[in-house]
Design a protein around this motif. Structure first.
Motif, short mmCIF file in Angstrom:
data_model
loop_
_atom_site.label_atom_id
_atom_site.label_comp_id
_atom_site.label_asym_id
_atom_site.label_seq_id
_atom_site.Cartn_x
_atom_site.Cartn_y
_atom_site.Cartn_z
N ALA A 1 -8.19 -1.20 2.10
CA ALA A 1 -8.23 0.16 2.59
C ALA A 1 -7.11 0.75 1.69
O ALA A 1 -6.18 0.03 0.94
N GLU A 2 -7.25 2.11 1.65
CA GLU A 2 -5.90 2.87 0.82
C GLU A 2 -4.88 2.99 1.59
O GLU A 2 -4.90 3.19 2.82
N ILE A 3 -3.56 2.48 1.35
CA ILE A 3 -2.56 2.42 2.10
C ILE A 3 -1.51 3.65 1.98
O ILE A 3 -1.10 4.03 0.93
N PHE A 4 -1.23 4.25 3.09
CA PHE A 4 -0.32 5.33 3.08
C PHE A 4 0.86 4.92 4.00
O PHE A 4 0.91 4.47 5.17
N TYR A 5 2.21 5.57 3.90
CA TYR A 5 3.21 5.20 4.60
C TYR A 5 3.99 6.71 4.98
O TYR A 5 4.12 7.68 4.24
N LEU A 6 4.00 6.85 6.30
CA LEU A 6 4.50 8.13 6.77
C LEU A 6 6.20 8.32 6.68
O LEU A 6 6.65 9.22 6.92
N SER A 7 6.73 7.00 6.65
CA SER A 7 8.23 7.12 6.33
C SER A 7 8.54 6.06 5.42
O SER A 7 8.13 4.85 5.43
N GLU A 8 9.46 6.32 4.44
CA GLU A 8 10.24 5.34 3.49
C GLU A 8 11.04 4.37 4.19
O GLU A 8 11.18 3.22 3.96
N ASN A 9 11.66 4.79 5.24
CA ASN A 9 12.88 3.96 5.51
C ASN A 9 12.97 3.93 7.39
O ASN A 9 13.88 4.00 8.16
N ASN A 10 11.21 3.65 7.70
CA ASN A 10 11.21 3.34 9.26
C ASN A 10 11.93 4.40 10.18
O ASN A 10 12.50 4.01 11.32
N SER A 11 11.70 5.75 9.79
CA SER A 11 12.37 6.52 10.69
C SER A 11 11.09 7.45 11.35
O SER A 11 10.21 8.28 10.53
N ILE A 12 11.05 7.59 12.43
CA ILE A 12 10.20 8.23 13.33
C ILE A 12 10.38 9.71 13.19
O ILE A 12 9.18 10.37 13.20
N THR A 13 11.67 10.27 12.86
CA THR A 13 11.77 11.70 12.52
C THR A 13 11.07 11.99 11.43
O THR A 13 10.48 13.10 11.33
N GLU A 14 11.24 11.34 10.46
CA GLU A 14 10.59 11.49 9.14
C GLU A 14 8.99 11.13 9.24
O GLU A 14 8.35 12.13 8.60
N ALA A 15 8.77 10.25 9.84
CA ALA A 15 7.18 10.08 10.13
C ALA A 15 6.62 11.19 10.60
O ALA A 15 5.36 11.88 10.08
N ALA A 16 7.20 11.73 11.81
CA ALA A 16 6.73 12.87 12.72
C ALA A 16 6.63 14.14 11.58
O ALA A 16 5.52 15.00 11.51
N ALA A 17 7.57 14.53 10.74
CA ALA A 17 7.52 15.34 9.96
C ALA A 17 6.57 15.37 8.92
O ALA A 17 6.00 16.38 8.15
N ASN A 18 6.05 14.03 8.46
CA ASN A 18 4.88 13.96 7.47
C ASN A 18 3.27 13.96 8.03
O ASN A 18 2.71 13.92 7.38
#
Ligand code: TXA
Ligand code: MG
Length: 327
Positions: A270-287
């Motif tokens: 599958a094509e892989i994407f990451y919501l956060s570069e440094n395991n941060s839920i704040t960054e993941a939520a923002a993205n």
């Protein structure tokens, strides 16, 4: 086809005055907030409010959040509640409070209920415009009803286009998830209607017991908080969730996987994407909404998304994902 739509308004004095003037004249303008972009209109002008519902394709039973500069302005539209003192530390910020309404608030805002949802936003451009218009502004998320909320000016243009020509560009939204909503309309109880960036844990520290209202299934209960309808915030592509730290059990052909943070050593086609570069839920939520919108244009058969741990901001993140995945 060349676009005849006006370019985005920016943070210049002239542009902000233009936005304020349009709002004062009863037009709708999309404005940045620290959560998501809002489709703003004069909260005391029924004909302006009608436009909001038309532009979004939103049912009239779904009440709007009113944005004000401060508690003094809040007192003009809602009954003051002494519990607000305990939570005023979260304002300006991503917290919405449901209170008893005052009679000056049009029925269109409240869906004819006795309560009104109020928020003191933190975004400097939104605040600047609030003070220029000098009126409360109703603003639902600036997306077509049921679709993913916008966290960038371009998202608003992509999905509302000529229905909403005027957009103030304040850059990407800091939180990327809609405000937390609590209901203080009953004197002896606090209810969480929508989890958001102000966490349940931090609210319980200030307010004590809080009842968590989960799914409101049928449409007849919609006035409780239609944002709580099961399917909401949904991309067109099917979304399937998998447990935090795990992998999807299997993946369909031509699908995408969204991990919360970097992974290594796995074999999935599958094509892989990451919501956060440094395991941060704040960054993941923002993205999250930005990435869901991007992937939604890619024609994937399915988007698999990793859940977060269900605490703190993870509660709001999981809530939006669950709705995105609901069919
Ligand atoms: O972060 C936010 O809150 C964004 C930005 C633009 O401020 N706004 C937003 O509005 O998310 P909207 O309309 O997309 O979601 C508002 C939610 C709806 O689910 C609505 O049902 C609920 O607030 N709501 C509004 N007034 C209410 C009331 N009187 N009682 C219960 N729920 C209410
Ligand atoms: Mg919304």
């Amino acid at each position: 086809m060349p676009s005849s739509l006006p370019s985005f308004l920016t943070a210049t004095k002239g542009d902000l005055q233009k936005a304020a003037q349009l709002l004062a004249e009863g037009e709708c303008v999309a404005l940045p907030t620290e959560t998501v972009y809002g489709l703003a209109a004069d909260a005391l002008n029924p004909s302006a409010l009608k436009k909001v519902f038309t532009i979004k394709g939103r049912p009239l039973i779904d009440p709007l959040i009113v944005h004000v500069l401060d508690i003094e302005a809040l007192k003009k539209i809602a009954e003051y509640d002494s519990r607000l003192e305990k939570i005023s530390c979260f304002w300006p910020g991503p917290l919405t409070v449901v209170l008893r309404r005052k009679s000056c608030v049009p029925d269109l805002v409240t869906a004819s209920q006795e309560t009104v949802a109020v928020r003191v936003p933190a975004h400097p451009l939104f605040r600047e415009i609030l003070s220029l218009v000098n009126r409360p502004l109703a603003a639902p998320s600036a997306n077509p009803f049921g679709y993913v909320s916008p966290t960038r000016a371009q998202h608003v243009r992509d999905s509302l286009s000529e229905r909403c020509p005027w957009i103030v560009d304040g850059g990407p939204c800091r939180h990327g998830l809609e405000s937390t909503i609590i209901d203080l309309s009953s004197p002896h109880k606090v209810r969480l209607l929508r989890p958001g960036p102000i966490t349940l844990e931090s609210l319980r520290e200030k307010l004590g017991e809080i009842e968590v209202v989960t799914k409101v299934a049928p449409a007849q209960d919609a006035q409780v908080a239609p944002g709580m309808l099961e399917r909401h915030y949904s991309p067109t592509t099917r979304v399937e969730l998998f447990a935090h730290g795990a992998m999807p059990a299997s993946t369909e052909k031509n699908s995408a996987i969204l991990f919360l943070s970097r992974r290594k050593d796995f074999s999935l086609t599958a094509e892989i994407f990451y919501l956060s570069e440094n395991n941060s839920i704040t960054e993941a939520a923002a993205n999250l909404f930005d990435l869901l919108r991007k992937l939604d244009t890619r024609g994937f058969a399915k988007i698999y998304v990793e859940r977060a741990e269900s605490a703190e901001l993870g509660l709001a993140y999981n809530d939006r994902l669950t709705r995105a995945a609901a069919r």
